[in-house]
Scaffold this active site. Structure first.
Site, PDB file in Angstrom:
ATOM      1  CG  ASP A  67      -0.271  -0.505   2.489  1.00 44.79           C
ATOM      2  OD1 ASP A  67       0.966  -0.462   2.571  1.00 44.79           O
ATOM      3  OD2 ASP A  67      -0.989  -0.932   3.399  1.00 44.79           O
ATOM      4  CG  ASP A 136      -8.663  -1.114  12.020  1.00 43.52           C
ATOM      5  OD1 ASP A 136      -7.731  -1.833  11.594  1.00 43.52           O
ATOM      6  OD2 ASP A 136      -9.033  -0.077  11.431  1.00 43.52           O
ATOM      7  CG  HIS A 138      -5.664  -2.122   8.948  1.00 44.94           C
ATOM      8  ND1 HIS A 138      -5.858  -0.908   9.576  1.00 44.94           N
ATOM      9  CD2 HIS A 138      -4.326  -2.290   8.907  1.00 44.94           C
ATOM     10  CE1 HIS A 138      -4.693  -0.375   9.886  1.00 44.94           C
ATOM     11  NE2 HIS A 138      -3.735  -1.194   9.488  1.00 44.94           N
ATOM     12  CD  GLU A 143      -8.576   1.084   8.096  1.00 44.78           C
ATOM     13  OE1 GLU A 143      -8.482   0.117   8.877  1.00 44.78           O
ATOM     14  OE2 GLU A 143      -8.022   2.175   8.303  1.00 44.78           O
TER      15      GLU A 143
HETATM   16  C1  F6R Z   1       1.472  -1.371   6.082  1.00 46.50           C
HETATM   17  C2  F6R Z   1       0.262  -2.140   6.264  1.00 46.50           C
HETATM   18  C3  F6R Z   1      -0.528  -2.115   7.519  1.00 46.50           C
HETATM   19  C4  F6R Z   1       0.305  -2.335   8.783  1.00 46.50           C
HETATM   20  C5  F6R Z   1      -0.575  -2.209  10.029  1.00 46.50           C
HETATM   21  C6  F6R Z   1       0.223  -2.397  11.293  1.00 46.50           C
HETATM   22  O1  F6R Z   1       2.014  -1.610   4.797  1.00 46.50           O
HETATM   23  O2  F6R Z   1      -0.103  -2.779   5.353  1.00 46.50           O
HETATM   24  O3  F6R Z   1      -1.515  -3.123   7.452  1.00 46.50           O
HETATM   25  O4  F6R Z   1       0.899  -3.594   8.725  1.00 46.50           O
HETATM   26  O5  F6R Z   1      -1.179  -0.958  10.041  1.00 46.50           O
HETATM   27  O6  F6R Z   1       1.081  -1.326  11.450  1.00 46.50           O
HETATM   28  P1  F6R Z   1       2.226  -1.385  12.557  1.00 46.50           P
HETATM   29  O7  F6R Z   1       3.163  -2.459  12.129  1.00 46.50           O
HETATM   30  O8  F6R Z   1       2.893  -0.036  12.466  1.00 46.50           O
HETATM   31  O9  F6R Z   1       1.569  -1.668  13.847  1.00 46.50           O
END
Ligand code: F6R
Length: 261
Positions: A67, A136, A138, A143
């Site tokens: 992403d 959450d 994702h 989301e």
């Molecule tokens: C980032 C992504 C997100 C993160 C998630 C957890 O490329 O795809 O799904 O893996 O937001 O973020 P952290 O690792 O910062 O807790």
């Protein structure tokens, strides 16, 4: 789904790096799916260390990131282009032209998303997708409520995710509203998935994803349907799993030939 509980995040990263190293030994031109955020930092540091000691060669592999924030360019300090360059790509011998990340400045978003999907197919499909999990539930930036068959597209971040990611932008209001993300369906087409989660703040969502019902309200729960998904946790992130002892027992008794597989 295999659940691997490691004493520390560093050991979890090392376990993940060994799986990735084995893939690249067996298939040097493998296609990797990569994530950003805090979670994969330990994995990337370990991959860099192993590359620098000559144990992993990235020369022939390809990479697709999950992403990117929409509306910011690759030079923006909080862009995932910048993140990947600083935390992995500039330290290993992957060819820059083999590294793909969604274009946050795409003018024609639907076409850019279709092209991204086609590029993944043209590279032979993703062999191994690295994932983190949002508070959450994702994966990527899918989301809660995302279609479990979704493809690469533009998404609107929840207030919670914008709050969680505010640190990278100085303030929540500066976090872009929109992102371009691989879809849940795109992620599920990868031949194998490695989801990492560390820390007590991830324990509840990990328990929902691993042991709760499969639901678009917790997009990571779809991993239960994947034929080759591993969830690699530290003790804190595993602390709300009801079957933790069983997962440990299974892992401890894994046949030797399955090591790193
Ligand atoms: C980032 C992504 C997100 C993160 C998630 C957890 O490329 O795809 O799904 O893996 O937001 O973020 P952290 O690792 O910062 O807790």
């Amino acid at each position: 789904m295999e659940v691997i509980i490691c004493p520390t995040a560093a050991e979890a990263a090392s376990t993940g790096a060994s799986i990735l190293a084995r893939l690249l030994r067996e298939k040097p031109d493998a296609t990797l799916g990569l994530a950003t955020g805090n979670t994969p930092l330990a994995l990337y540091a370990e991959l860099i260390r192993r590359h620098q000691s000559g144990a992993i060669d990235f020369a022939h592999c390809h990479a697709f990131n999950l992403d990117e924030y929409f509306g910011i360019g690759p030079d923006h300090p909080a862009s995932y282009h910048r993140f990947m360059s600083e935390n992995l790509f500039s330290h290993i011998n992957i060819a820059p032209e083999h590294c793909r990340i969604p274009d946050g400045l795409a003018k024609d978003v639907p076409t850019a998303c279709r092209d991204y999907e086609q590029a993944i197919v043209a590279s032979g499909g993703i062999d191994l997708q690295v994932l983190g999990i949002g508070g959450d539930g994702h994966i990527g930036f899918n989301e809660p409520g995302s279609s479990l068959q979704s493809r690469t597209r533009i998404k609107t971040l929840t207030a919670r995710t914008r709050r969680d990611n505010a640190g990278d932008f100085g303030a929540e209001d500066n976090v872009p509203m929109h992102v371009i993300t691989m879809g849940v369906g795109t992620i599920m087409e990868a031949r194998s998935l490695l989801l990492f989660a560390f820390g007590a703040h991830k324990a509840a969502v990990v328990a929902s994803a691993v042991e709760g019902p499969i639901t678009s309200m917790v997009p990571a729960s779809i991993l239960q349907m994947h034929p080759c998904a591993k969830v690699i946790l530290d003790e804190a992130a595993a602390s709300q799993l009801t079957r933790a002892e069983y997962y440990r027992w299974v892992y401890a008794n894994k046949p030797a030939w399955q090591a790193d597989a």
